[in-house]
Design a protein around this motif. Sequence first.
Motif, PDB file in Angstrom:
ATOM      1  N   ASN A 109      22.789  28.653  72.876  1.00  0.00           N
ATOM      2  CA  ASN A 109      21.395  29.014  73.131  1.00  0.00           C
ATOM      3  C   ASN A 109      20.459  27.862  72.768  1.00  0.00           C
ATOM      4  OD1 ASN A 109      22.678  31.923  72.202  1.00  0.00           O
ATOM      5  ND2 ASN A 109      21.146  32.109  73.798  1.00  0.00           N
ATOM      6  N   MET A 126      22.414  28.164  77.423  1.00  0.00           N
ATOM      7  CA  MET A 126      21.961  29.540  77.587  1.00  0.00           C
ATOM      8  C   MET A 126      20.503  29.702  77.155  1.00  0.00           C
ATOM      9  SD  MET A 126      25.253  31.794  76.486  1.00  0.00           S
ATOM     10  CE  MET A 126      24.896  31.833  74.749  1.00  0.00           C
ATOM     11  N   HIS A 128      25.541  39.832  66.417  1.00  0.00           N
ATOM     12  CA  HIS A 128      24.513  38.807  66.636  1.00  0.00           C
ATOM     13  C   HIS A 128      23.764  38.531  65.340  1.00  0.00           C
ATOM     14  CE1 HIS A 128      24.645  40.066  71.057  1.00  0.00           C
ATOM     15  NE2 HIS A 128      24.943  38.784  71.047  1.00  0.00           N
ATOM     16  N   HIS A 176      30.570  37.170  71.951  1.00  0.00           N
ATOM     17  CA  HIS A 176      29.185  36.965  71.518  1.00  0.00           C
ATOM     18  C   HIS A 176      29.134  36.910  69.992  1.00  0.00           C
ATOM     19  CE1 HIS A 176      26.671  37.579  75.222  1.00  0.00           C
ATOM     20  NE2 HIS A 176      27.899  37.760  75.674  1.00  0.00           N
ATOM     21  N   GLY A 207      28.729  34.237  67.857  1.00  0.00           N
ATOM     22  CA  GLY A 207      29.634  33.220  67.323  1.00  0.00           C
ATOM     23  C   GLY A 207      29.206  32.595  65.996  1.00  0.00           C
TER      24      GLY A 207
HETATM   25  O1  G3H Z   1      24.282  35.631  73.380  1.00  0.00           O
HETATM   26  C1  G3H Z   1      24.127  34.919  72.391  1.00  0.00           C
HETATM   27  C2  G3H Z   1      25.128  34.853  71.349  1.00  0.00           C
HETATM   28  O2  G3H Z   1      25.904  35.982  71.321  1.00  0.00           O
HETATM   29  C3  G3H Z   1      24.668  34.270  70.080  1.00  0.00           C
HETATM   30  O3  G3H Z   1      25.054  34.953  68.904  1.00  0.00           O
HETATM   31  O4  G3H Z   1      23.181  34.096  67.545  1.00  0.00           O
HETATM   32  O5  G3H Z   1      25.037  35.347  66.504  1.00  0.00           O
HETATM   33  O6  G3H Z   1      25.430  33.058  67.374  1.00  0.00           O
HETATM   34  P1  G3H Z   1      24.668  34.316  67.506  1.00  0.00           P
END
Ligand code: G3H
Length: 285
Positions: free
Chosen positions: A24, A48, A180, A208, A210
């Motif tokens: 992201n 992303m 998340h 998701h 991560g």
């Molecule tokens: O869609 C975005 C991700 O799943 C990011 O997850 O912010 O916990 O690394 P995270």
Amino acid sequence: MALVTLKEILANTRKEHYAVGGFNFNGYEDAQGIIQGAVSKNSPVILMASMGAVKYIGLHQVAGMVKGMAESVKIPVCLHLDHATDYDLIREAIKCGFTSVMVDASAKDYETNIAESRAIVEFAKDYGCSVEAELGKVGGKEENIVVTDASAAFTDPDDVPRYVEETGIDALAVAIGTVHGFYKSEPKLDFDRLEKIVKITQCPLVLHGGSGVPVEDFKRCVQMGMSKINVGTELKAAYSKTIRKMVGENPESEFDPRKYVGPVKDVCAQIVAGKIDIFGSADKA
Ligand code: G3H
Ligand code: ZN
């Protein structure tokens, strides 16, 4: 090179046992840092933008910026709209040149999730854009999508074949124990569930949440067949920490903004390069 689709970038992941990182970004510096990190490892990469990031930067601005970045390098870059619940925005992003979108109807019931995801797949087809969708509910907070512990739900492997078949999606986000945002305690991934899902579908799978997942868990997921791994919070936190540090270290007379925000690029590049080593996508460009 020109932006590539999610379908293309994930095509060899499962058989070659690597995953492509989905990272992201929220502005120029972190986006450029992500590309830089991927270039340093000769790895494909997925940039992303969340709905929040798109609202902050502007849809055309995101598309134009990342298209330009991709065309300046030799690695495959995919531009992905992350966790989108606004279908008008999804359609606009597709028209604007995003090469992948995630339709997030995970809060809806199974039939509605299928119908709404399929409608986006149908629309995206004409533009050659890939679609990711989520089955089950990944817990935690992703911008304005909040899934409490009580409402989080793991993906049921039995629901997967019909979902993949009827939606026609290119990648499936699964809920197997990651959340998340920052973890309150060490994540416990349900590898038995992942094994069943991998066996039951050929559709590339997405992990998701991560940020904060232990290295060994990442590696096990990738070995088992995970194709895409999303990391957001870790980059956001590093971005903010870098700015705080740079402001603290510089005298008030320093007024060049690049002095403050520029180092974000290298910080993000380092994080991304580290993840690429773990995900096994180095030299897969
Ligand atoms: O869609 C975005 C991700 O799943 C990011 O997850 O912010 O916990 O690394 P995270
Ligand atoms: Zn996510």
